[in-house]
Design an enzyme around this catalytic site. Structure first.
Site, mmCIF file in Angstrom:
data_model
loop_
_atom_site.group_PDB
_atom_site.id
_atom_site.type_symbol
_atom_site.label_atom_id
_atom_site.label_comp_id
_atom_site.label_asym_id
_atom_site.label_seq_id
_atom_site.Cartn_x
_atom_site.Cartn_y
_atom_site.Cartn_z
ATOM 1 N N GLU A 165 -88.573 -38.535 17.815
ATOM 2 C CA GLU A 165 -87.273 -38.018 17.387
ATOM 3 C C GLU A 165 -86.367 -39.061 16.747
ATOM 4 O O GLU A 165 -85.691 -38.780 15.762
ATOM 5 C CB GLU A 165 -86.562 -37.354 18.568
ATOM 6 C CG GLU A 165 -87.333 -36.193 19.186
ATOM 7 C CD GLU A 165 -87.639 -35.072 18.198
ATOM 8 O OE1 GLU A 165 -87.054 -35.048 17.107
ATOM 9 O OE2 GLU A 165 -88.471 -34.214 18.528
ATOM 10 N N ALA A 203 -85.103 -26.459 14.933
ATOM 11 C CA ALA A 203 -86.334 -26.449 14.140
ATOM 12 C C ALA A 203 -87.401 -27.222 14.905
ATOM 13 O O ALA A 203 -87.089 -28.070 15.746
ATOM 14 C CB ALA A 203 -86.101 -27.077 12.765
ATOM 15 N N MET A 204 -88.670 -26.939 14.585
ATOM 16 C CA MET A 204 -89.790 -27.539 15.314
ATOM 17 C C MET A 204 -90.918 -27.885 14.351
ATOM 18 O O MET A 204 -91.292 -27.081 13.500
ATOM 19 C CB MET A 204 -90.274 -26.557 16.390
ATOM 20 C CG MET A 204 -91.525 -26.990 17.119
ATOM 21 S SD MET A 204 -91.297 -28.573 17.975
ATOM 22 C CE MET A 204 -92.996 -29.107 18.090
ATOM 23 N N GLU A 205 -91.502 -29.086 14.554
ATOM 24 C CA GLU A 205 -92.412 -29.691 13.593
ATOM 25 C C GLU A 205 -93.869 -29.312 13.743
ATOM 26 O O GLU A 205 -94.759 -30.131 13.465
ATOM 27 C CB GLU A 205 -92.309 -31.218 13.688
ATOM 28 C CG GLU A 205 -92.803 -31.824 15.004
ATOM 29 C CD GLU A 205 -91.748 -31.985 16.080
ATOM 30 O OE1 GLU A 205 -91.981 -32.747 17.034
ATOM 31 O OE2 GLU A 205 -90.687 -31.336 15.963
ATOM 32 N N ASN A 206 -94.195 -28.089 14.147
ATOM 33 C CA ASN A 206 -95.610 -27.698 14.262
ATOM 34 C C ASN A 206 -96.373 -28.173 13.021
ATOM 35 O O ASN A 206 -95.941 -27.967 11.888
ATOM 36 C CB ASN A 206 -95.719 -26.181 14.383
ATOM 37 C CG ASN A 206 -94.734 -25.611 15.367
ATOM 38 O OD1 ASN A 206 -94.814 -25.855 16.559
ATOM 39 N ND2 ASN A 206 -93.765 -24.860 14.853
ATOM 40 N N HIS A 219 -86.150 -33.945 8.342
ATOM 41 C CA HIS A 219 -86.460 -34.379 9.710
ATOM 42 C C HIS A 219 -87.822 -33.840 10.154
ATOM 43 O O HIS A 219 -88.682 -34.588 10.634
ATOM 44 C CB HIS A 219 -85.355 -33.873 10.639
ATOM 45 C CG HIS A 219 -85.503 -34.265 12.071
ATOM 46 N ND1 HIS A 219 -84.752 -35.261 12.652
ATOM 47 C CD2 HIS A 219 -86.309 -33.789 13.059
ATOM 48 C CE1 HIS A 219 -85.084 -35.391 13.921
ATOM 49 N NE2 HIS A 219 -86.039 -34.497 14.191
ATOM 50 N N GLU A 220 -88.026 -32.544 9.966
ATOM 51 C CA GLU A 220 -89.272 -31.919 10.430
ATOM 52 C C GLU A 220 -90.479 -32.386 9.630
ATOM 53 O O GLU A 220 -91.585 -32.541 10.174
ATOM 54 C CB GLU A 220 -89.154 -30.399 10.382
ATOM 55 C CG GLU A 220 -87.999 -29.820 11.191
ATOM 56 C CD GLU A 220 -87.956 -30.306 12.617
ATOM 57 O OE1 GLU A 220 -89.032 -30.526 13.222
ATOM 58 O OE2 GLU A 220 -86.855 -30.483 13.156
#
Length: 894
Positions: free
Chosen positions: A366, A308-311, A343-344
């Site tokens: 992170e 997953a990625m926090e854009n 987390h994101e």
């Protein structure tokens, strides 16, 4: 970003969302930019900095390419004939410079450097300092792995026909694949994004849609609202046939879950969790979420690099850990959905609002998101016992940190490849462990007040680690910076030795000394250990005790008699070596300790025994003392430890009896627990119990329990007549057991089920299962299958990784023999780790020479994964005979 927990090639080898009302907290006005200071690393010339981007993209979904135009407003600080930005795999067809004061446009010549990933724009004469707009037209590639703008193909949930969606993944260095950018975290700017797309598809970006205009011929232009000031790697664009569920979070931000069409309702659980997270984080950090909306977008398929990625405003998450599909989502996966999202969303503050200045401090993103994920999950779901999970995280970090090939939490990053390698257990799990320790040292209230000050002072800016330590010290935690420096600026693990313990008149006096733990340099570090200031919590197992900071050697007094736990609450990042007498006392007292101390003592002492610091038998005695009614997470860990012991005997030809003896111990300790839980889920049962059932089934099957294996095979056979026969939360558990024990007939059925699957998650599960068989011939066939088009672009690498878990040498040789073809199946960002990860289960001395020969051909910045693989393999080869002999002796004594 949440890294993917899969084996990680060295190629290196060879919406419409509707517009929502303006948010209560206004986006700050752009501020004047200044040259990047020399103290912050940069690969760019430092003679310019951006303030705003405007990008219009026209993707060609079928042709896997895109055309785009971009403008960058920037300030030039010194006279120069050139401007250099980052660009990678972009064909720039025109470029011109427009002065901000309205002067005549200046024609530019663009020259790209593929190795440096830059585009240099040159004017015919020297440019005076001032403000300009760089306008470019260019084309680029839509990738089939998750780098830059990429495509994912998957079966439509309504028709079963394959369809395609587009997404972006820009962390760390891939916004430059989408547009010419100052693609480094310190170069923050605002973004305007527009897209010309098919009118029947939904376009999504960081901000809500500002306008959507029909263009005719089945196309529309979607324009998004301007973003806040942010780093380029946080920009996002998505396009596809999507469903969107949405609601308003408590403080007025619209939150949504975006899923492939036909799966929208599967986002309901994640949406409910998301709506709770925003007010919790806003309150904790003292800063409300500053964007008008936050989406979490589900993408089918997988990546070898991340999950997953926090854009900012548009988190991207692979579908398997975002959507709750009742046909296949386990209780553990539902828990992961909540944890990954926590987390994101934590990153929306720690990473997006306040961003590390350079990748050296990646852990500021992170480690803190991992720590906050645990804190938020404990707040919302304490019955999942998330705080106990920090012990597992600590052990994962120490699994790397005990070798000479480790690195500090704050590490020196110079190249793109080094950045990709920085996403590891040191950055994430050691980061979280150190933060947990420092929070305990400072106190929860002081820690939180320091974080709130840090957020307010650095919003929309960039920081380094000392900015955080200064804020927390100022809040009332003197001495914290020195401790933080010890644990973040040097690598390794402190070893705290309990040298003596006596009790008199109701007071226990203990003498402690500090050394260093190592898995591959024990004598060296014992003779010349590093030094740390080590925060301790000395307890008798009650959860209360005395806090101290150990430097060198010291004697402490503790009220009461009985066994002493040096790392009470397990928040300290160190190993503890007890005297044999004290460890025996701890073993006797283990059933009465807090679950987190049971878990921590077990993990710590097993690791010390495996590494040769103490006899294995003493650690097994501790394992055998875990009570039958232990907390579910403690029972899960204990069962896993038995399975690990049994695996030590796999390479012994005469150990069937001893393996059966170990299985009998597990059955005696936890068989009744499994019987009470049953083979099937129960309505309303605690998540921890559901997870324990799955864990016990998996462990007992791995240890050869005939009843569990037979049950798995019986259930699996039903799939031949009914592909939905195993639907439910235990589906992946039963499939995993059956897949490992698959016959030729079973394997053919697995492949057929993968071909026929109409769910992207189910399809990926079956393809991964095709590589899981113990049978050598089936493993070879699975590898060949991975090179065909049947599994699809993102599942093939996972087949190879699955094969490597039981056939590491076979998988390694296969990949080296087909390197160019396998290279296309792996994310660019994961290539440096993929091959190294294939040999994690190898015990073959011949593999050492292969790895060392491979390492010798690599550039220096690509060698760390091989260094780790070599060190770990040497450790297993050296350790195994000793540990195996100690295990067999202990079993014989029973």
């Amino acid at each position: 970003m949440r890294i993917a927990h899969v084996t990680s090639l060295a190629a290196l080898l060879l919406a419409g969302t509707s517009s929502v009302a303006a948010h209560a907290q206004a986006t700050p006005a752009p501020v004047a930019v200044a040259p990047l200071p020399d103290s912050i690393t940069s690969d760019l010339p430092r003679n310019a900095a951006p303030t705003h981007y405007a990008i219009t993209v026209t993707p060609d979904l079928e042709g896997l390419s895109f055309a785009a135009s971009s403008s960058v407003d920037f300030e030039l600080f010194e006279a120069s004939p050139t401007i250099t930005l980052n660009a990678n795999n972009l064909d720039i067809t025109s470029a011109r410079l427009v002065p901000a004061d309205g002067g005549a446009p200046i024609k530019l010549t663009a020259t790209t450097d593929a190795q440096r990933q830059t585009a240099t724009f040159t004017a015919d004469e020297t440019l005076a300092p001032g403000r300009y707009r760089l306008e470019t037209d260019y084309t680029g590639t839509i990738n089939t792995q998750a780098n830059g703008l990429f495509a994912l193909d998957y079966p439509d949930a309504r028709t079963g026909e394959d369809v395609r969606s587009l997404f972006t993944q820009f962390e760390a260095p891939d916004a430059r694949r989408f547009a010419p950018t100052f693609d480094e975290p310190s170069y923050k700017a605002t973004f305007d994004l527009a897209a010309i797309v098919p009118e029947d598809l939904m376009a999504i970006s960081n901000m809500p849609v500002a306008s959507s205009t029909a263009l005719g011929q089945g196309r529309k232009k979607v324009v998004f609202q301007t973003t806040p000031k942010m780093s380029s790697y946080l920009l996002f664009f998505g396009l596809g046939d999507f469903d969107r569920l949405s609601t308003m979070a408590d403080e007025g931000t619209e939150v949504g879950i975006v899923a492939p069409a036909g799966k929208g309702e599967q986002g309901r659980f994640a949406l409910d969790e998301l709506a709770k997270l925003l007010p919790y984080y806003g309150d904790y950090f003292g800063v409300d979420f500053p964007l008008p909306k936050l989406d979490n977008i589900a993408g089918p398929g997988s990546s070898q690099f991340f999950g997953a990625m926090e854009n900012w405003g548009s988190v991207f998450t692979f579908e398997r850990i975002l959507l709750d599909d009742p046909t296949i989502t386990s209780a553990g996966t539902r828990q992961s959905i909540a944890e990954v999202q926590a987390h994101e969303v934590a990153h929306q503050w720690f990473g997006d609002l306040v961003t590390m200045a350079w990748w050296d401090d990646l852990w500021l993103n992170e480690g803190f998101a991992s720590w906050m994920e645990t804190k938020a999950t404990d707040h919302l779901h304490p019955d999942w016992y998330p705080l106990l999970g920090r012990v597992g995280g600590r052990e994962a970090a120490m699994g790397l940190d005990g070798f000479a090939s480790t690195h500090p939490v704050v590490q020196k990053i110079r190249t793109v490849e080094e950045t990709n390698q920085a996403f590891d257990a040191i950055t994430y799990q050691k980061g979280e462990a150190v933060i947990s320790m420092l929070e305990a040292y400072a106190g929860e209230d002081t820690w939180r007040e320091g974080l709130r000050t840090y957020m307010r002072d650095h919003a929309y800016g960039n920081t380094q680690s000392d900015d955080l330590w200064g804020a927390i010290e100022a809040a009332g935690a003197p001495g914290l910076t020195e401790i933080a420096h010890d644990f973040t600026l040097q690598p390794g693990i402190p070893l705290v030795k309990l040298d003596s313990a006596t009790c008199s008149a109701g007071v226990t006096r203990i003498t402690l000394s500090q050394s260093e733990f190592s898995r591959d340099r024990m004598d060296e570090v014992a003779a010349n250990p590093q030094a740390w200031r080590v925060p301790l919590l000395l307890t008798h197992g009650s959860g209360e005790g005395t806090r101290e900071v150990l430097q060198g050697k010291a004697t402490y007094s503790l009220k009461g008699c009985g066994p002493v736990i040096v790392n009470g609450g397990q928040l300290g990042y160190f190993r503890t070596l007890y005297t044999p007498e004290m460890l025996s006392s701890l073993t006797k007292g283990l059933p009465g300790f807090q679950p987190i101390d049971q878990l921590g003592l077990l993990a710590d002492n097993m690791a010390l025994a495996y590494s040769g610091y103490q006899p294995l038998g003493a650690a097994i005695d501790l394992l055998a003392a875990v009570p039958k009614d232990a907390n579910p997470l403690v029972a899960t860990a204990a069962a896993g430890s038995y399975s690990q012991l049994a695996s030590l005997l796999d390479r012994a030809s005469d150990a069937e009896g001893e393996q059966a003896q170990l299985l009998a111990m597990v059955q005696d300790q936890f068989g009744a627990r499994l019987a009470a839980l049953g083979y099937d889920p129960k309505d309303g049962e605690p998540v921890a119990d559901a997870n324990l059932r799955s864990a016990l089934l998996g462990v007992m099957a791995a240890m050869g329990d005939p009843a569990v294996i037979a049950e798995a095979r019986r259930r699996f056979a039903m799939l031949a007549d009914d592909p939905h026969a195993l639907d439910g939360p235990l589906k992946t558990t039963w499939l995993g057991i059956a897949g490992r024990n698959a016959t030729r007939e079973d394997w053919n059925l697995i492949v057929q089920l993968a071909d026929d699957a109409t769910s992207a998650v189910e399809r990926s599960t079956y393809w991964s299962l095709a590589g899981a068989a113990e049978d050598d011939a089936l493993a070879r066939e699975a590898l060949q299958l991975a090179l065909t088009e049947r599994p699809g672009a993102t599942d093939s690498a996972q087949i190879i990784a699955s094969v490597s878990r039981r056939h590491p040498e076979l998988a390694y040789d296969f990949v080296l023999d087909h390197l160019e073809r396998v290279d296309a199946l792996v994310d660019d960002s994961a290539r440096s780790r993929f091959i190294a990860g294939l040999v994690g289960g190898s015990y073959d001395p011949a593999m050492l020479a292969k790895l060392e020969a491979l390492r010798a051909d690599l550039p220096a910045d690509q060698q760390r994964p091989l260094d780790r693989a070599i060190a770990s393999l040497k450790d297993r080869i050296d350790r195994d005979p000793r540990v195996q002999a100690e295990l067999r002796a202990w079993l014989a004594s029973r």
